[in-house]
Design a protein around this motif. Structure first.
Motif, PDB file in Angstrom:
ATOM      1  N   ALA A  22       0.834  -1.201   0.000  1.00  0.00           N
ATOM      2  CA  ALA A  22       0.000   0.000   0.000  1.00  0.00           C
ATOM      3  C   ALA A  22       0.870   1.253   0.000  1.00  0.00           C
ATOM      4  O   ALA A  22       0.630   2.200  -0.773  1.00  0.00           O
ATOM      5  CB  ALA A  22      -0.924  -0.008   1.221  1.00  0.00           C
ATOM      6  N   ASN A  23       1.881   1.281   0.867  1.00  0.00           N
ATOM      7  CA  ASN A  23       2.802   2.425   0.903  1.00  0.00           C
ATOM      8  C   ASN A  23       3.463   2.658  -0.438  1.00  0.00           C
ATOM      9  O   ASN A  23       3.545   3.802  -0.917  1.00  0.00           O
ATOM     10  CB  ASN A  23       3.901   2.195   1.942  1.00  0.00           C
ATOM     11  N   SER A  24       3.973   1.602  -1.039  1.00  0.00           N
ATOM     12  CA  SER A  24       4.786   1.758  -2.241  1.00  0.00           C
ATOM     13  C   SER A  24       3.953   2.173  -3.447  1.00  0.00           C
ATOM     14  O   SER A  24       4.453   2.894  -4.319  1.00  0.00           O
ATOM     15  CB  SER A  24       5.557   0.461  -2.536  1.00  0.00           C
ATOM     16  N   VAL A  25       2.703   1.744  -3.518  1.00  0.00           N
ATOM     17  CA  VAL A  25       1.843   2.207  -4.611  1.00  0.00           C
ATOM     18  C   VAL A  25       1.677   3.720  -4.527  1.00  0.00           C
ATOM     19  O   VAL A  25       1.818   4.450  -5.523  1.00  0.00           O
ATOM     20  CB  VAL A  25       0.479   1.496  -4.570  1.00  0.00           C
ATOM     21  N   GLY A  26       1.378   4.201  -3.322  1.00  0.00           N
ATOM     22  CA  GLY A  26       1.255   5.646  -3.153  1.00  0.00           C
ATOM     23  C   GLY A  26       2.556   6.367  -3.405  1.00  0.00           C
ATOM     24  O   GLY A  26       2.586   7.430  -4.052  1.00  0.00           O
ATOM     25  N   ASP A  27       3.661   5.804  -2.915  1.00  0.00           N
ATOM     26  CA  ASP A  27       4.965   6.445  -3.118  1.00  0.00           C
ATOM     27  C   ASP A  27       5.341   6.504  -4.594  1.00  0.00           C
ATOM     28  O   ASP A  27       5.950   7.478  -5.049  1.00  0.00           O
ATOM     29  CB  ASP A  27       6.046   5.695  -2.335  1.00  0.00           C
ATOM     30  N   PHE A 179      -1.049   5.522   3.073  1.00  0.00           N
ATOM     31  CA  PHE A 179      -0.460   5.404   4.402  1.00  0.00           C
ATOM     32  C   PHE A 179      -1.523   5.129   5.465  1.00  0.00           C
ATOM     33  O   PHE A 179      -1.247   4.464   6.458  1.00  0.00           O
ATOM     34  CB  PHE A 179       0.331   6.669   4.741  1.00  0.00           C
ATOM     35  N   VAL A 180      -2.713   5.627   5.252  1.00  0.00           N
ATOM     36  CA  VAL A 180      -3.814   5.312   6.166  1.00  0.00           C
ATOM     37  C   VAL A 180      -4.184   3.830   6.045  1.00  0.00           C
ATOM     38  O   VAL A 180      -4.393   3.136   7.037  1.00  0.00           O
ATOM     39  CB  VAL A 180      -5.039   6.201   5.874  1.00  0.00           C
ATOM     40  N   VAL A 181      -4.249   3.337   4.812  1.00  0.00           N
ATOM     41  CA  VAL A 181      -4.528   1.914   4.586  1.00  0.00           C
ATOM     42  C   VAL A 181      -3.434   1.059   5.218  1.00  0.00           C
ATOM     43  O   VAL A 181      -3.713   0.036   5.871  1.00  0.00           O
ATOM     44  CB  VAL A 181      -4.636   1.626   3.072  1.00  0.00           C
ATOM     45  N   ALA A 182      -2.184   1.459   5.049  1.00  0.00           N
ATOM     46  CA  ALA A 182      -1.073   0.709   5.631  1.00  0.00           C
ATOM     47  C   ALA A 182      -1.170   0.690   7.154  1.00  0.00           C
ATOM     48  O   ALA A 182      -0.879  -0.334   7.790  1.00  0.00           O
ATOM     49  CB  ALA A 182       0.253   1.318   5.194  1.00  0.00           C
ATOM     50  N   ALA A 183      -1.553   1.805   7.756  1.00  0.00           N
ATOM     51  CA  ALA A 183      -1.707   1.851   9.213  1.00  0.00           C
ATOM     52  C   ALA A 183      -2.766   0.863   9.677  1.00  0.00           C
ATOM     53  O   ALA A 183      -2.602   0.186  10.701  1.00  0.00           O
ATOM     54  CB  ALA A 183      -2.066   3.267   9.654  1.00  0.00           C
ATOM     55  N   GLY A 184      -3.846   0.751   8.921  1.00  0.00           N
ATOM     56  CA  GLY A 184      -4.879  -0.216   9.269  1.00  0.00           C
ATOM     57  C   GLY A 184      -4.378  -1.644   9.189  1.00  0.00           C
ATOM     58  O   GLY A 184      -4.728  -2.487  10.028  1.00  0.00           O
ATOM     59  N   MET A 185      -3.542  -1.951   8.213  1.00  0.00           N
ATOM     60  CA  MET A 185      -2.978  -3.290   8.091  1.00  0.00           C
ATOM     61  C   MET A 185      -1.988  -3.574   9.220  1.00  0.00           C
ATOM     62  O   MET A 185      -1.938  -4.693   9.753  1.00  0.00           O
ATOM     63  CB  MET A 185      -2.291  -3.449   6.736  1.00  0.00           C
ATOM     64  N   LEU A 186      -1.202  -2.583   9.590  1.00  0.00           N
ATOM     65  CA  LEU A 186      -0.275  -2.764  10.707  1.00  0.00           C
ATOM     66  C   LEU A 186      -1.021  -2.970  12.021  1.00  0.00           C
ATOM     67  O   LEU A 186      -0.553  -3.698  12.906  1.00  0.00           O
ATOM     68  CB  LEU A 186       0.644  -1.541  10.820  1.00  0.00           C
TER      69      LEU A 186
END
Length: 427
Positions: A22-27, A179-186
């Motif tokens: 998720a992070n890398s797609v946004g990045d 990054f919000v999606v990634a936070a939810g996965m973490l």
């Protein structure tokens, strides 16, 4: 190729990979669009953008250690979630800032949060994955990151093609949301078990890594090896355009070769690393391979044929990405294995600062070296890779010896079990 070579096994490794995807797609979308957005929409000059990024990554390189230490004390999962949300908020602020002071603050927050997130994520991996599987898991994550960056870059390419304010805003909004999606996965990951970092032996300070000189030498050598990063993103495109006869599409072709190779082969190469001995050997081999890549890159300027130059550049790119994967496989094992079990956050923050430093000083250093000196500049760069790769083995042995002799460095957490792949190097 088996799917297991790309997709990590279920459980914590797969959830970590999904978060990084998720992070890398946004990045990927951000990296492609941000410079044009800041210049065309926000109205900043290239010099102003460069100055803000330089200050931001300099602060990020410093902030990684205390934020990693915070992850050790408060738990890496919670700090990783917090840093992910802060990064997303910083990116979201880019949608609204139009004054340079506000932009400067947003860039600094973004860079510091990114470095803190990297340190906390590495500490989280170390806490959730047994030592013998950490390097393999990290290789899976790297493959996932490259796949996500490629997808995100494609989305960013659409915004570039449209070249409208709305398109650029949408690309940055995707990054903030990622990054919000990634936070939810973490958040769905369990909290690692282990000895709290607050339970230290008498006389052991808080930021042990700042006094661990052997580890600092290892981190410095790794930073030198990481100069391949600005080589790919900054120096090579300029070299191709100014010093070779290769067609313009070669720049994109080299990036595709790099991304696809890491996605397909990083895990296979990392599987050969099982301890500090093999990790040091992998970094040493990376030095040899990167030297060879520099030689082939240098030769691309000697001929007058566009196709000959393109073939040489593509061959060099294949060699370079092999060196990159060898370096990553060895470097990850070294960074994890030499860190005390209860202080992975601060040690990973220090070790990971090499990425920020390479991004900070690399573009100026490499462009001056390669574009000004030409063929001889490539030889100097290759010599740096060779020297750092060769020196890594002795540096790792010294750091491992100090770790075993010093209670302050060894840490209070449980020692790795024999055969776990993180035994001290001997000889």
């Amino acid at each position: 190729m088996p799917v297991s070579r790309i997709i990590p096994p279920g459980g914590a490794p797969r959830r970590l990979a999904l978060a990084q995807l998720a992070n890398s797609v946004g990045d990927g979308a951000y990296y492609v669009c941000s410079a044009l957005y800041f210049s065309r929409v926000v109205g900043l000059s290239p010099t102003a953008i460069g100055a803000a990024l330089t200050l931001g990554w300099a602060l990020g390189a410093v902030a990684g250690v205390p934020l990693g230490h915070l992850a050790d004390r408060r738990g890496p999962r919670g700090i990783a979630i917090l840093m992910s949300l802060v990064t997303g908020a910083a990116v979201a602020s880019f949608l609204f800032v139009r004054a340079y002071p506000a932009f400067l603050v947003a860039v600094c927050v973004y860079a510091c949060a990114q470095c803190g997130l990297a340190a906390a994520r590495q500490a989280l991996l170390a806490g959730l994955v047994e030592p013998a599987r950490r390097t393999e898991t990290r290789a899976h994550l790297q493959s996932t990151v490259n796949a996500g960056l490629a997808l995100g870059a494609a989305l960013g390419g659409v915004a570039l093609q449209l070249d409208t304010e709305a398109a650029y805003l949408a690309a940055l909004a995707v990054d903030a949301l990622s990054f919000v999606v990634a936070a939810g996965m973490l958040y769905r990951l369990p909290a690692p078990e282990g000895t709290p970092a607050g339970e230290r032996p008498p006389g052991v300070g808080r930021l042990t890594v700042l006094r661990d000189r052997p580890y600092a030498v290892v981190a410095l050598l790794n930073t030198v090896m990481l100069l391949y990063m600005p080589l790919l993103s900054v120096a090579l495109p300029l070299w191709i355009v100014r010093r070779t006869e290769a067609p313009g599409w070669t720049v994109s072709a080299l990036l595709v070769v790099n991304t696809v190779s890491v996605v397909l082969f990083q895990v296979r190469i990392a599987s050969r690393v099982s301890g500090l001995d093999s990790a040091s050997r992998s970094v040493r081999h990376a030095g040899y391979v990167l030297l060879l890549a520099c030689l082939v890159f240098a030769c691309s300027s000697l001929g007058a044929s566009a196709w000959a130059a393109a073939v040489l550049l593509l061959a060099a790119a294949v060699i370079q990405v092999l060196g990159e994967m060898l370096l990553g496989s060895g470097s990850w094992e070294i960074g994890f294995a030499l860190a005390p079990p209860d202080r992975q956050g601060q040690y990973q923050g220090f070790y990971g600062a090499g990425t920020a430093v390479a991004r900070l000083v690399g573009p100026l250093l490499l462009t001056a070296l390669i574009l000004s000196w030409g063929f001889s500049g490539w030889l100097v760069l290759g010599g740096l890779f060779l020297a750092a790769g060769t020196a890594m083995g002795p540096a790792v042995r010294r750091a491992a010896a100090r770790r075993d002799e010093s209670p302050a460095v060894r840490g209070t957490g449980p020692r790795p079990a024999p055969g776990s792949g993180v035994e001290p190097t001997t000889g």
